[in-house]
Design a protein around this motif. Structure first.
Motif, PDB file in Angstrom:
ATOM      1  N   ASN A 387       3.442  10.624  -1.199  1.00 35.23           N
ATOM      2  CA  ASN A 387       2.013  10.714  -0.865  1.00 35.23           C
ATOM      3  C   ASN A 387       1.129  10.811  -2.104  1.00 35.23           C
ATOM      4  OD1 ASN A 387       2.973  10.707   1.711  1.00 35.23           O
ATOM      5  ND2 ASN A 387       1.926  12.559   2.386  1.00 35.23           N
ATOM      6  N   TYR A 388       1.531  10.084  -3.141  1.00 38.79           N
ATOM      7  CA  TYR A 388       0.810  10.149  -4.411  1.00 38.79           C
ATOM      8  C   TYR A 388       0.449   8.746  -4.888  1.00 38.79           C
ATOM      9  CZ  TYR A 388       0.068  10.887  -9.457  1.00 38.79           C
ATOM     10  OH  TYR A 388      -0.450  10.911 -10.722  1.00 38.79           O
ATOM     11  N   PHE A 389      -0.836   8.546  -5.181  1.00 40.95           N
ATOM     12  CA  PHE A 389      -1.322   7.315  -5.788  1.00 40.95           C
ATOM     13  C   PHE A 389      -1.797   7.633  -7.203  1.00 40.95           C
ATOM     14  CE2 PHE A 389      -2.134   6.397  -1.235  1.00 40.95           C
ATOM     15  CZ  PHE A 389      -1.425   5.207  -1.120  1.00 40.95           C
ATOM     16  N   ARG A 415      -3.148  -1.373   2.805  1.00 39.17           N
ATOM     17  CA  ARG A 415      -1.964  -1.949   3.459  1.00 39.17           C
ATOM     18  C   ARG A 415      -0.934  -0.866   3.771  1.00 39.17           C
ATOM     19  NH1 ARG A 415       1.169  -6.168   4.677  1.00 39.17           N
ATOM     20  NH2 ARG A 415       3.324  -6.278   3.921  1.00 39.17           N
ATOM     21  N   LEU A 416      -0.660  -0.002   2.817  1.00 35.67           N
ATOM     22  CA  LEU A 416       0.365   1.026   3.005  1.00 35.67           C
ATOM     23  C   LEU A 416      -0.030   2.047   4.069  1.00 35.67           C
ATOM     24  CD1 LEU A 416       2.987   2.452   2.261  1.00 35.67           C
ATOM     25  CD2 LEU A 416       1.780   3.508   0.329  1.00 35.67           C
ATOM     26  N   LEU A 417      -1.245   2.566   3.981  1.00 33.68           N
ATOM     27  CA  LEU A 417      -1.662   3.616   4.917  1.00 33.68           C
ATOM     28  C   LEU A 417      -1.860   3.074   6.329  1.00 33.68           C
ATOM     29  CD1 LEU A 417      -4.098   5.683   2.670  1.00 33.68           C
ATOM     30  CD2 LEU A 417      -1.671   6.036   3.093  1.00 33.68           C
ATOM     31  N   THR A 418      -2.229   1.799   6.428  1.00 37.77           N
ATOM     32  CA  THR A 418      -2.326   1.179   7.750  1.00 37.77           C
ATOM     33  C   THR A 418      -0.948   1.076   8.393  1.00 37.77           C
ATOM     34  OG1 THR A 418      -4.290  -0.088   7.114  1.00 37.77           O
ATOM     35  CG2 THR A 418      -3.052  -0.877   9.014  1.00 37.77           C
ATOM     36  N   ALA A 419       0.052   0.700   7.599  1.00 34.77           N
ATOM     37  CA  ALA A 419       1.420   0.625   8.114  1.00 34.77           C
ATOM     38  C   ALA A 419       1.922   2.003   8.537  1.00 34.77           C
ATOM     39  CB  ALA A 419       2.342   0.032   7.050  1.00 34.77           C
ATOM     40  N   MET A 420       1.580   3.026   7.768  1.00 30.71           N
ATOM     41  CA  MET A 420       1.981   4.381   8.140  1.00 30.71           C
ATOM     42  C   MET A 420       1.371   4.784   9.485  1.00 30.71           C
ATOM     43  SD  MET A 420       1.755   6.455   4.529  1.00 30.71           S
ATOM     44  CE  MET A 420       2.192   8.006   5.323  1.00 30.71           C
ATOM     45  N   GLU A 421       0.096   4.441   9.641  1.00 34.40           N
ATOM     46  CA  GLU A 421      -0.599   4.778  10.889  1.00 34.40           C
ATOM     47  C   GLU A 421       0.089   4.120  12.083  1.00 34.40           C
ATOM     48  OE1 GLU A 421      -3.641   6.484  13.255  1.00 34.40           O
ATOM     49  OE2 GLU A 421      -3.236   6.784  11.111  1.00 34.40           O
ATOM     50  N   ARG A 423       3.175   3.246  12.376  1.00 33.11           N
ATOM     51  CA  ARG A 423       4.522   3.759  12.600  1.00 33.11           C
ATOM     52  C   ARG A 423       4.550   5.266  12.862  1.00 33.11           C
ATOM     53  NH1 ARG A 423       8.211   0.250   8.302  1.00 33.11           N
ATOM     54  NH2 ARG A 423       7.104  -1.725   8.606  1.00 33.11           N
ATOM     55  N   GLY A 424       3.374   5.884  12.828  1.00 33.71           N
ATOM     56  CA  GLY A 424       3.330   7.313  13.044  1.00 33.71           C
ATOM     57  C   GLY A 424       3.929   8.118  11.918  1.00 33.71           C
ATOM     58  N   ALA A 425       3.969   7.543  10.717  1.00 37.39           N
ATOM     59  CA  ALA A 425       4.537   8.227   9.556  1.00 37.39           C
ATOM     60  C   ALA A 425       3.509   9.136   8.907  1.00 37.39           C
ATOM     61  CB  ALA A 425       5.042   7.200   8.547  1.00 37.39           C
ATOM     62  N   THR A 426       3.969  10.194   8.262  1.00 34.86           N
ATOM     63  CA  THR A 426       3.082  11.131   7.574  1.00 34.86           C
ATOM     64  C   THR A 426       3.334  11.167   6.069  1.00 34.86           C
ATOM     65  OG1 THR A 426       4.623  12.945   8.009  1.00 34.86           O
ATOM     66  CG2 THR A 426       2.830  12.603   9.605  1.00 34.86           C
ATOM     67  N   GLU A 427       4.451  10.559   5.635  1.00 35.12           N
ATOM     68  CA  GLU A 427       4.771  10.559   4.211  1.00 35.12           C
ATOM     69  C   GLU A 427       5.223   9.175   3.765  1.00 35.12           C
ATOM     70  OE1 GLU A 427       7.631  13.493   3.003  1.00 35.12           O
ATOM     71  OE2 GLU A 427       6.688  15.056   4.217  1.00 35.12           O
ATOM     72  N   PHE A 428       4.900   8.853   2.519  1.00 36.05           N
ATOM     73  CA  PHE A 428       5.428   7.639   1.900  1.00 36.05           C
ATOM     74  C   PHE A 428       6.008   7.994   0.550  1.00 36.05           C
ATOM     75  CE2 PHE A 428       1.055   7.655   0.166  1.00 36.05           C
ATOM     76  CZ  PHE A 428       1.309   7.452  -1.184  1.00 36.05           C
ATOM     77  N   GLU A 429       7.000   7.231   0.148  1.00 38.54           N
ATOM     78  CA  GLU A 429       7.553   7.355  -1.201  1.00 38.54           C
ATOM     79  C   GLU A 429       8.187   6.026  -1.569  1.00 38.54           C
ATOM     80  OE1 GLU A 429      11.075   9.677  -3.651  1.00 38.54           O
ATOM     81  OE2 GLU A 429      10.245  10.635  -1.855  1.00 38.54           O
ATOM     82  N   PHE A 488       2.778  -6.938  -0.490  1.00 35.61           N
ATOM     83  CA  PHE A 488       4.032  -6.310  -0.912  1.00 35.61           C
ATOM     84  C   PHE A 488       4.823  -5.867   0.327  1.00 35.61           C
ATOM     85  CE2 PHE A 488       1.010  -2.825  -0.513  1.00 35.61           C
ATOM     86  CZ  PHE A 488       1.750  -1.851   0.143  1.00 35.61           C
ATOM     87  N   PRO A 489       6.151  -5.892   0.254  1.00 37.96           N
ATOM     88  CA  PRO A 489       6.960  -5.495   1.414  1.00 37.96           C
ATOM     89  C   PRO A 489       6.794  -4.004   1.733  1.00 37.96           C
ATOM     90  CG  PRO A 489       8.266  -6.734  -0.186  1.00 37.96           C
ATOM     91  CD  PRO A 489       6.973  -6.374  -0.861  1.00 37.96           C
ATOM     92  N   ILE A 490       6.461  -3.699   2.954  1.00 42.03           N
ATOM     93  CA  ILE A 490       6.351  -2.297   3.339  1.00 42.03           C
ATOM     94  C   ILE A 490       7.700  -1.604   3.191  1.00 42.03           C
ATOM     95  CG2 ILE A 490       5.858  -0.737   5.283  1.00 42.03           C
ATOM     96  CD1 ILE A 490       3.390  -2.047   4.096  1.00 42.03           C
ATOM     97  N   SER A 491       8.775  -2.382   3.281  1.00 38.03           N
ATOM     98  CA  SER A 491      10.114  -1.805   3.114  1.00 38.03           C
ATOM     99  C   SER A 491      10.364  -1.290   1.706  1.00 38.03           C
ATOM    100  CB  SER A 491      11.170  -2.850   3.474  1.00 38.03           C
ATOM    101  OG  SER A 491      11.042  -4.006   2.638  1.00 38.03           O
ATOM    102  N   ASP A 492       9.482  -1.599   0.777  1.00 39.04           N
ATOM    103  CA  ASP A 492       9.609  -1.027  -0.571  1.00 39.04           C
ATOM    104  C   ASP A 492       9.298   0.472  -0.569  1.00 39.04           C
ATOM    105  OD1 ASP A 492      10.369  -3.419  -1.592  1.00 39.04           O
ATOM    106  OD2 ASP A 492       8.504  -3.845  -2.670  1.00 39.04           O
ATOM    107  N   TYR A 493       8.771   0.951   0.533  1.00 30.02           N
ATOM    108  CA  TYR A 493       8.492   2.375   0.675  1.00 30.02           C
ATOM    109  C   TYR A 493       9.374   2.978   1.763  1.00 30.02           C
ATOM    110  CZ  TYR A 493       4.202   2.145  -2.124  1.00 30.02           C
ATOM    111  OH  TYR A 493       3.292   1.998  -3.149  1.00 30.02           O
ATOM    112  N   ALA A 494       9.784   4.213   1.549  1.00 30.91           N
ATOM    113  CA  ALA A 494      10.406   5.003   2.604  1.00 30.91           C
ATOM    114  C   ALA A 494       9.287   5.737   3.334  1.00 30.91           C
ATOM    115  CB  ALA A 494      11.404   5.992   2.016  1.00 30.91           C
ATOM    116  N   LEU A 495       9.126   5.445   4.634  1.00 31.12           N
ATOM    117  CA  LEU A 495       8.073   6.074   5.443  1.00 31.12           C
ATOM    118  C   LEU A 495       8.741   7.054   6.408  1.00 31.12           C
ATOM    119  CD1 LEU A 495       5.847   2.955   6.333  1.00 31.12           C
ATOM    120  CD2 LEU A 495       5.783   4.422   4.294  1.00 31.12           C
TER     121      LEU A 495
END
Length: 496
Positions: A387-389, A415-421, A423-429, A488-495
């Motif tokens: 959760n750090y930019f 792009r990243l935060l929209t994908a999190m929304e 998928r119902g995710a609260t963290e990215f790394e 960029f591939p959203i799969s590059d992040y663990a959500l």
């Protein structure tokens, strides 16, 4: 009864253009509980701190603004600093950002709380501010660099760094020295020289200076830009294309476009030869490194200043400073009463990051960067920092306009935060694998650049870190950076 501390949607450190762009992107996504912490007493970053004579944007004004918020009323093709500060204020007001800002707050550290799943940001006063997301927008040029010269603390006259300019000091009739000949000095020196009785410019490294196509923007053109925004977008496109050619072709694709780089050198050299009368002075002002190793600049007034009889260019290294003089290594005493420091900024020792940032498993970002290469996936994310930019990161600066960098990062965040929304995710790394692939690609791309193939040893450029690697600029095209920020591939992040 204890009160549960507030966990804000995001804590943004820095209220310059980068921090404001991040806040705009977050608010567009519905994140309105933002805290923007700024150490200065007002917003604007470098355009609030810097107020020295001659301050102006060093690329065409039309390209130095948010593309979604053009300013049709720039008074000149290269707008003066006061207009950039006014533009900052306009953006903050239009996008309702001031209510999120807290000024005079110096942040010392930020730590990821693994148990609570949020960031804890600690200020110098001991306050702890909590945020679901952390964004550091402290800028690349935010930590002034003071020269390490023996005896400088003994000087009894007036001393000013360009980031701490004091308008109350009257320079009329003074004997002054300017240390430094970077982009700031190129703007400053022609402005102050006419007021001084004597000026000595101490140059360690010459700078490539090309002609500046500057001039006032007619009122009719300003009205046209305001009424038909497409016309200003065209002007922006032309300016951006020119900058792209200068930076991407001649610098980043040096292997294939070496001739373009040589043309830029000849252009700058002929500009100097037309403007400087004395052959000895011309030799001193000619850089001995390849064009682009150090950020070039534009000016029509810098070189002619050295034709004036009371202006002296000194290239002998400084030995020490005395209470009333600078002494060079050949023993010459240059008596002065005013010392002006145009010595730039410290990027790699006290920046990257500008504060202590501790991520997962106690990873210290600054220490990790210095021990394991400076790196950041797409210039914004780092493994073990959920959760750090990091908005001023290695490989993030794209092109010559900072706004290209800002807007590509806004696209990435969106792009990243929209994908999190979704998928119902609260963290990215970002994953270690994605980060390693990006780093390998950036390092490979740099093998074609002037930094690897040109003659850069004597440039003393802030592009290079302590390891001699040019990791500040993103070695791709501007369009490429913007495209990747959206794809960029959203799969590059663990959500999670």
């Amino acid at each position: 009864m204890s009160r549960t501390p507030t966990v804000h949607d995001a804590v943004i450190i820095g209220a310059g253009f980068g921090g404001m762009g991040a806040a705009i992107a977050l608010r567009r996504l519905g994140h309105d509980d933002l805290v923007i912490l700024e150490r200065e007493d007002d917003l604007g970053g470098t355009w609030h701190v810097n107020r020295y004579p001659g301050l102006a944007v060093d690329i065409p004004s039309a390209t130095y603004s948010y593309s979604f918020e053009p300013n049709p009323y720039w008074s000149r093709l290269y707008a003066p600093g006061a207009e950039l500060k006014k533009y900052c204020d306009h953006v903050a007001t239009k996008y309702d950002l001031r209510r999120h800002m807290r000024f005079g707050v110096t942040v010392e550290s930020a730590r990821w709380d693994e148990e609570a799943r949020h960031w804890a940001v600690t200020t110098r006063d001991g306050e702890v501010v909590l945020g679901r997301y952390l964004l550091t927008a402290t800028g690349f040029l935010s930590q002034p660099k003071m020269p390490e010269i023996p005896g400088i603390e003994t000087f009894e006259g007036t001393v000013m760094h360009t980031t701490k300019w004091d308008d109350s000091v009257d320079l009329t009739g003074r004997r002054a020295a300017v240390i430094g000949t970077g982009a700031t000095a190129v703007q400053l020196i022609p402005e102050i020289a006419p007021r001084l009785a004597e000026l000595t410019v101490f140059q360690r490294t010459a700078i490539w200076v090309t002609p500046k196509s500057d001039g006032p923007v007619p009122k009719a053109i300003q009205r046209l830009y305001a009424r038909v925004p497409l016309t200003q977008r065209v002007a922006r496109g032309v300016g951006s294309t020119a900058l792209e050619g200068l930076m991407v072709l001649g610098v980043l694709h040096y292997r294939r476009f070496k001739a373009f780089n040589r043309m830029a050198e000849r252009w700058a050299t002929r500009h100097m030869e037309r403007q400087v009368k004395d052959p000895k002075t011309r030799r001193k002002l000619t850089p001995d490194y390849s064009f682009g190793c150090k950020r070039p600049t534009f000016s029509n007034t810098y070189y002619p200043t050295f034709n004036q009889p009371h202006v002296h260019l000194e290239t002998t290294p400084i030995a020490h400073v005395e209470p009333d003089a600078i002494v060079t290594e050949d023993g010459t005493r240059h008596e002065i009463d005013t010392l002006l420091l145009a010595t730039g900024f410290n990027l790699w020792d006290v920046n990257f990051p500008a504060i202590e940032v501790i991520g997962r498993e106690g990873r210290n970002l600054g220490k990790w960067w210095r021990e394991n290469r400076f790196q950041a996936y797409e210039g914004v994310a780092v493994p073990k920092f959920p959760n750090y930019f990091s908005l001023n990161s290695p490989y993030s600066y794209s092109g010559l306009s900072y706004f290209t960098t800002i807007e590509s990062q806004m696209k990435h965040m969106t792009r990243l935060l929209t994908a999190m929304e979704k998928r119902g995710a609260t963290e990215f790394e970002v994953t270690e694998e994605a980060n390693a692939r990006f780093l390998a690609r950036m390092r490979h791309n740099l093998e074609d650049s002037v930094f690897a193939l040109g003659s850069c040893a004597t440039a003393r450029s802030y592009y290079y870190n302590q390891h001699g690697e040019a990791t500040l600029l993103r070695p791709t095209s501007t369009l490429g950076a913007l495209r990747e920020a959206s794809r960029f591939p959203i799969s590059d992040y663990a959500l999670t």
